[in-house]
Design an enzyme around this catalytic site. Structure first.
Site, PDB file in Angstrom:
ATOM      1  N   THR A 182      -7.340   0.874  -0.951  1.00 19.58           N
ATOM      2  CA  THR A 182      -7.612   1.649  -0.704  1.00 19.58           C
ATOM      3  C   THR A 182      -8.837   2.014   0.810  1.00 19.58           C
ATOM      4  O   THR A 182      -8.809   0.733   1.197  1.00 19.58           O
ATOM      5  CB  THR A 182      -9.059   0.915  -1.563  1.00 19.58           C
ATOM      6  OG1 THR A 182      -9.350   0.982  -2.573  1.00 19.58           O
ATOM      7  CG2 THR A 182     -10.926   1.673  -1.285  1.00 19.58           C
ATOM      8  N   VAL A 210     -11.464   5.521 -13.970  1.00 16.25           N
ATOM      9  CA  VAL A 210     -11.801   5.551 -12.317  1.00 16.25           C
ATOM     10  C   VAL A 210     -12.347   4.176 -12.565  1.00 16.25           C
ATOM     11  O   VAL A 210     -12.696   3.222 -12.700  1.00 16.25           O
ATOM     12  CB  VAL A 210     -13.338   6.486 -12.764  1.00 16.25           C
ATOM     13  CG1 VAL A 210     -14.039   6.064 -11.330  1.00 16.25           C
ATOM     14  CG2 VAL A 210     -12.892   7.540 -13.071  1.00 16.25           C
ATOM     15  N   GLY A 232      -9.822  -3.449  -3.288  1.00 16.93           N
ATOM     16  CA  GLY A 232      -9.600  -4.804  -4.427  1.00 16.93           C
ATOM     17  C   GLY A 232      -9.293  -4.712  -5.794  1.00 16.93           C
ATOM     18  O   GLY A 232      -8.795  -3.227  -5.772  1.00 16.93           O
TER      19      GLY A 232
END
Length: 301
Positions: A182, A210, A232
């Protein structure tokens, strides 16, 4: 303008220098922007356009073979926008910003988020696949069938939401070192802050999953004291609202580095999982992680 960016907490990349060069470019692009919100959008867009990160181009495939993107943005006055589950959308952070500025809502999802993005002039037909992700998805041998069959396969393969990410990569053919990549940015100009986080999700998660990224207080958070962006193990980050936790320590009087360290220490104690966080306050920036690695870049102008 002060900008800190991260490229994700996870494994150590085989070739870190090219990734660091993109991170440096992203931080520099952000630092030259007019406002903190402009800065985090500009910085994250650089990272979303690079296949070296799990955001935008090069996102992770879900169990149905579709790549979906998520993002969230927030400013120090607690204005928020987020978007999730968007196939074909590279510029997820720009969709999140449009939700913030053009709607009275906080989060749009799925096909309606894509339709909204298209109405805002954002390209929604981007091929997010790379040669590497195509090859690895083919090798993963995901069963075809209904959602129940896919759910059973995901559960059996990954062993639950807190499975070891390295085991996920080995078992399911995820791109090495990319499962938790991310990306995010936090910016400050004077007393104004903004934070943004964007992701291509978790490799071979159940279709429609999600994670933390578009959830306020989990993947991102801002208040008048500063901002944070997390990366993470998404389910665990959401369980403990990692970004909100870090900013709360700023509000309690800690500096950015101390707040980052404290938040990650507590995260590890509570979950046993891996994550990282970047933090900015009025005096500087901080970052901390308990994974094998997390690359960052900082620019102050």
């Amino acid at each position: 303008m002060q900008v800190i960016v991260h490229g994700g907490a996870g494994g150590v990349p085989d070739d870190p220098d090219p990734r660091q060069a993109v991170l440096d470019e992203a931080a520099g692009r952000g630092a030259s922007a007019a406002t903190p919100l402009d800065a985090v959008e500009s910085a994250v867009r650089v990272l979303e356009s690079s296949p070296r990160f799990n955001a935008g181009v090069g996102s992770c495939a879900q169990s149905d073979g579709i790549l979906r993107t998520d993002a969230g943005v927030m400013t120090g006055d607690r204005s928020v926008g987020a978007a999730s589950s968007m196939p074909g959308v590279e510029a997820a952070v720009s969709v999140a910003r449009s939700v913030l500025e053009e709607t009275p809502h906080i989060l749009l999802s799925g096909v309606h988020a894509v339709d909204f993005a298209a109405a805002q002039g954002i390209d929604c037909e981007v091929d997010l696949w790379t040669d590497s992700t195509r090859e690895r998805f083919a090798d993963a041998d995901v069963p075809e069938g209904d959602m129940a069959a896919q759910a059973r396969w995901v559960q059996e393969t990954f062993g639950g939401a807190t499975a070891d990410p390295d085991a996920e990569q080995e078992d399911a053919g995820a791109p090495a070192g990319k499962d938790h990549d991310t990306v995010g940015a936090v910016a400050r100009d004077g007393e104004d802050f903004a934070a943004a986080t964007s992701t291509g999700g978790r490799w071979l998660a159940l279709a429609g999953r999600v994670g933390d990224v578009p959830q306020v207080g989990s993947g991102f958070y801002c208040s008048p004291a500063g901002g944070a962006s997390a990366t993470g193990a998404g389910e665990d980050i959401a369980r403990v609202t990692l970004s909100r936790r870090a900013v709360r320590y700023l509000e309690d009087g800690m500096d950015a580095q101390a707040a980052a360290d404290r938040a990650i220490d507590e995260f590890g104690e509570l979950t046993g999982a891996s994550a990282g966080v970047i933090v900015a306050d009025r005096d500087g920036t901080g970052s901390a992680f308990n994974s094998d690695g997390m690359q960052t870049a900082v620019v102050r102008e």
